[in-house]
Design a protein around this motif. Structure first.
Motif, short mmCIF file in Angstrom:
data_model
loop_
_atom_site.label_atom_id
_atom_site.label_comp_id
_atom_site.label_asym_id
_atom_site.label_seq_id
_atom_site.Cartn_x
_atom_site.Cartn_y
_atom_site.Cartn_z
N GLY A 178 3.16 6.65 11.91
CA GLY A 178 2.51 5.56 12.61
C GLY A 178 1.16 5.18 12.02
N THR A 179 0.79 5.80 10.89
CA THR A 179 -0.48 5.49 10.23
C THR A 179 -0.48 4.06 9.71
OG1 THR A 179 -0.87 7.77 9.59
CG2 THR A 179 -1.94 6.08 8.25
N VAL A 180 -1.63 3.39 9.85
CA VAL A 180 -1.80 2.02 9.35
C VAL A 180 -2.98 2.02 8.39
CG1 VAL A 180 -2.37 -0.35 9.97
CG2 VAL A 180 -0.85 0.99 11.44
N PHE A 181 -2.78 1.49 7.20
CA PHE A 181 -3.87 1.40 6.23
C PHE A 181 -4.66 0.12 6.47
CE2 PHE A 181 -0.77 3.94 3.56
CZ PHE A 181 -1.40 5.14 3.81
N SER A 182 -5.96 0.26 6.58
CA SER A 182 -6.85 -0.87 6.80
C SER A 182 -7.07 -1.63 5.49
CB SER A 182 -8.20 -0.38 7.32
OG SER A 182 -8.87 0.36 6.30
N LYS A 183 -7.72 -2.76 5.58
CA LYS A 183 -8.05 -3.52 4.37
C LYS A 183 -8.94 -2.69 3.45
CE LYS A 183 -9.91 -7.94 2.73
NZ LYS A 183 -10.45 -9.27 3.09
N ASP A 184 -9.88 -1.96 4.02
CA ASP A 184 -10.76 -1.12 3.20
C ASP A 184 -9.98 -0.01 2.50
OD1 ASP A 184 -12.96 -2.62 3.86
OD2 ASP A 184 -13.70 -1.24 5.41
N ASP A 185 -9.05 0.61 3.24
CA ASP A 185 -8.19 1.63 2.62
C ASP A 185 -7.45 1.05 1.42
OD1 ASP A 185 -8.77 3.58 4.61
OD2 ASP A 185 -7.14 2.84 5.88
N GLU A 187 -7.99 -1.66 -0.30
CA GLU A 187 -8.84 -2.09 -1.41
C GLU A 187 -9.27 -0.90 -2.25
OE1 GLU A 187 -12.51 -5.12 -2.47
OE2 GLU A 187 -12.17 -4.56 -0.37
N SER A 188 -9.53 0.23 -1.62
CA SER A 188 -9.93 1.42 -2.39
C SER A 188 -8.78 1.88 -3.29
CB SER A 188 -10.37 2.54 -1.44
OG SER A 188 -9.28 3.11 -0.74
N TYR A 189 -7.53 1.79 -2.78
CA TYR A 189 -6.39 2.15 -3.62
C TYR A 189 -6.22 1.11 -4.74
CZ TYR A 189 -5.23 4.69 0.71
OH TYR A 189 -5.27 5.48 1.84
N ALA A 190 -6.39 -0.15 -4.38
CA ALA A 190 -6.21 -1.22 -5.36
C ALA A 190 -7.18 -1.09 -6.52
CB ALA A 190 -6.37 -2.58 -4.67
N ARG A 191 -8.42 -0.68 -6.23
CA ARG A 191 -9.41 -0.54 -7.30
C ARG A 191 -9.05 0.59 -8.27
NH1 ARG A 191 -11.70 -5.27 -8.00
NH2 ARG A 191 -12.40 -6.16 -6.01
N VAL A 192 -8.42 1.62 -7.74
CA VAL A 192 -7.92 2.68 -8.63
C VAL A 192 -6.77 2.14 -9.47
CG1 VAL A 192 -6.71 4.90 -8.70
CG2 VAL A 192 -8.62 4.58 -7.12
N LEU A 193 -5.81 1.49 -8.83
CA LEU A 193 -4.61 1.02 -9.53
C LEU A 193 -4.92 -0.08 -10.54
CD1 LEU A 193 -2.39 1.02 -6.34
CD2 LEU A 193 -2.05 2.52 -8.32
N GLU A 194 -6.02 -0.79 -10.32
CA GLU A 194 -6.44 -1.83 -11.26
C GLU A 194 -6.61 -1.25 -12.67
OE1 GLU A 194 -9.81 -5.39 -11.39
OE2 GLU A 194 -10.19 -3.55 -10.25
N LYS A 195 -6.97 0.02 -12.74
CA LYS A 195 -7.23 0.65 -14.03
C LYS A 195 -5.95 1.11 -14.73
CE LYS A 195 -10.16 3.49 -11.90
NZ LYS A 195 -11.09 4.63 -11.70
N TYR A 196 -4.82 1.02 -14.03
CA TYR A 196 -3.55 1.53 -14.59
C TYR A 196 -2.49 0.44 -14.54
CZ TYR A 196 -6.00 5.94 -13.82
OH TYR A 196 -6.94 6.95 -13.82
N PRO A 197 -2.48 -0.45 -15.55
CA PRO A 197 -1.63 -1.64 -15.50
C PRO A 197 -0.13 -1.38 -15.57
CG PRO A 197 -2.73 -1.46 -17.63
CD PRO A 197 -3.33 -0.42 -16.75
#
Length: 396
Positions: A178-185, A187-197
């Motif tokens: 039932g966990t929900v990831f917030s926009k901040d959550d 975005e933090s994942y997205a910034r990591v993944l941005e480095k790994y195309p």
């Protein structure tokens, strides 16, 4: 001589389906079983959606459908994504399948090669592991716990990435926690993944409309990542359309075409009647969906309150879906009638036999400390089930 393939011999049976089946078998033998094992809304499909299906039958929608879905439905889904999620997709980027489960396996088999690694935060939906296995890939888990509300950090994500990582696969709202990831959550994942195309992101959003605090957020909202995101969704949970078997992806066009290709060799297009009903669901009156969400929220509040009074249970307050995933490891090592409770599966079987309550052990979800309880049932049954659980654990 019966010789099955190594592929099927390695594949595990779905734990949720297994426990639901055991519950049904006991019920057929006269046992008063309360089923908290299966993730299915106890509401009927809304009337206006059912009537759309009846209309489709009378209008002759009884023939083969295009493999990726009727153009009208794909257009309606694209409009829904813009309306509800502010995401821009064309109809050509939508592929409709026979349930979100098929949508997921289409994506995994289209993108993953043998030897690739797929990062899956745990706990996870049981079928994720099987899908990675079918693709002959390796699943890499990021463990979480009830103490952190089953969330992982950007640092933990980056630590799990290797040169073989090809995909991140997760659900939000999450089954089973039932966990929900917030926009901040996100975005933090997205910034990591941005480095790994070379890493693709599969965001399973099937419980989108069952979110209790704030609005649903999708990782596809970050433009710098969107060309690697595959959004998976469907009709079963938000519209109580489990039996209609209708799901979809929204993806970069080349991935959508790949899923179209693989689906054409497996099932072809989804059911014509279900698609016409889905068109009405996604573009029609959402009042029944919001009423269901309110009922689920009330049930969530009730079951969390009751479970907090069960000795040995550690439970958080899940902000989405219709599951609770309490830590029950305090009971491991205890015995009942000479039988040792070693793990979550043993504890779930103990509750089934002693409390007549069907749950699912957390081992198959990637967390052997917990069990999953679905509160997609009446408040009366929730009260009765927790009362039975309380009585049963008092004997340990």
């Amino acid at each position: 001589m019966e010789i099955l393939s190594e592929r099927i011999n390695r594949l595990s049976e779905s734990a949720t389906i297994k426990m639901a089946q055991l519950g049904r078998e006991l019920k057929a033998k006269g046992k008063d079983i309360i089923n908290l094992s299966l993730g299915e809304p106890d509401f009927d499909t809304p009337e206006h959606i059912k009537q759309a299906a009846v209309k489709a039958i009378h209008e002759g929608y009884t023939h083969y459908t295009p493999v990726p879905g009727y153009p009208e439905l794909r257009k309606a889904i694209a409009e829904k994504l813009k309306r509800d999620n502010d995401l821009d997709y064309t109809a050509e980027q939508i592929v409709v399948s026979t349930g979100a489960k098929q949508s997921l396996i289409n994506v995994v088999l289209s993108l993953i090669n043998p030897g690739d690694e797929v990062i899956v935060p745990s706990p996870y939906w049981v079928s994720y592991a099987a899908m990675v296995q079918l693709a002959e890939a390796t699943m890499v888990n990021i463990p979480t716990s009830v103490e952190t509300d089953f969330k992982f950090t950007a640092e933990e994500l980056e630590k799990a990435i290797t040169p073989r990582t090809r995909m991140l696969l997760y659900s939000s709202p999450c089954n089973p926690t039932g966990t929900v990831f917030s926009k901040d959550d996100l975005e933090s994942y997205a910034r990591v993944l941005e480095k790994y195309p070379d890493i693709y992101i599969v965001s399973d959003e099937i419980y989108e409309y069952i979110t209790y605090e704030g609005k649903h957020e999708s990782i596809a909202q970050f433009d710098f990542l969107k060309d690697r995101v595959i959004v998976v969704n469907g009709f079963s949970k938000g519209y109580a359309m489990t039996g209609w078997r209708l799901g979809y992806i929204a993806a970069p066009l080349w991935i959508a075409k790949a899923c179209d290709k693989i689906q054409g060799q497996f099932t072809s297009g989804a059911c014509s009647i279900a698609q016409k009903a889905g068109e009405t669901a996604v573009s029609g009156d959402m009042t029944p969906t919001f009423r269901m969400r309110e009922a689920f929220k009330n049930r969530r509040n009730l079951i969390v309150q009751l479970l907090k009074d069960v000795p040995g249970f550690k439970v958080n307050n899940p902000p989405g879906a219709f599951y609770v995933f309490p830590d029950v490891s305090a009971y491991f090592g205890k015995t009942f009638d000479g039988d040792l409770i070693k793990d979550s599966d043993d504890f779930a079987m103990f509750l089934l036999s002693e409390a007549n309550v069907s749950t699912v052990g957390g081992k198959s979800f990637g967390d052997d400390n917990c069990i999953r309880l679905s509160y997609a049932c009446s408040e009366e049954n929730i009260r009765k089930a927790v009362d039975r659980i309380n009585n049963a654990v008092s004997k340990l």
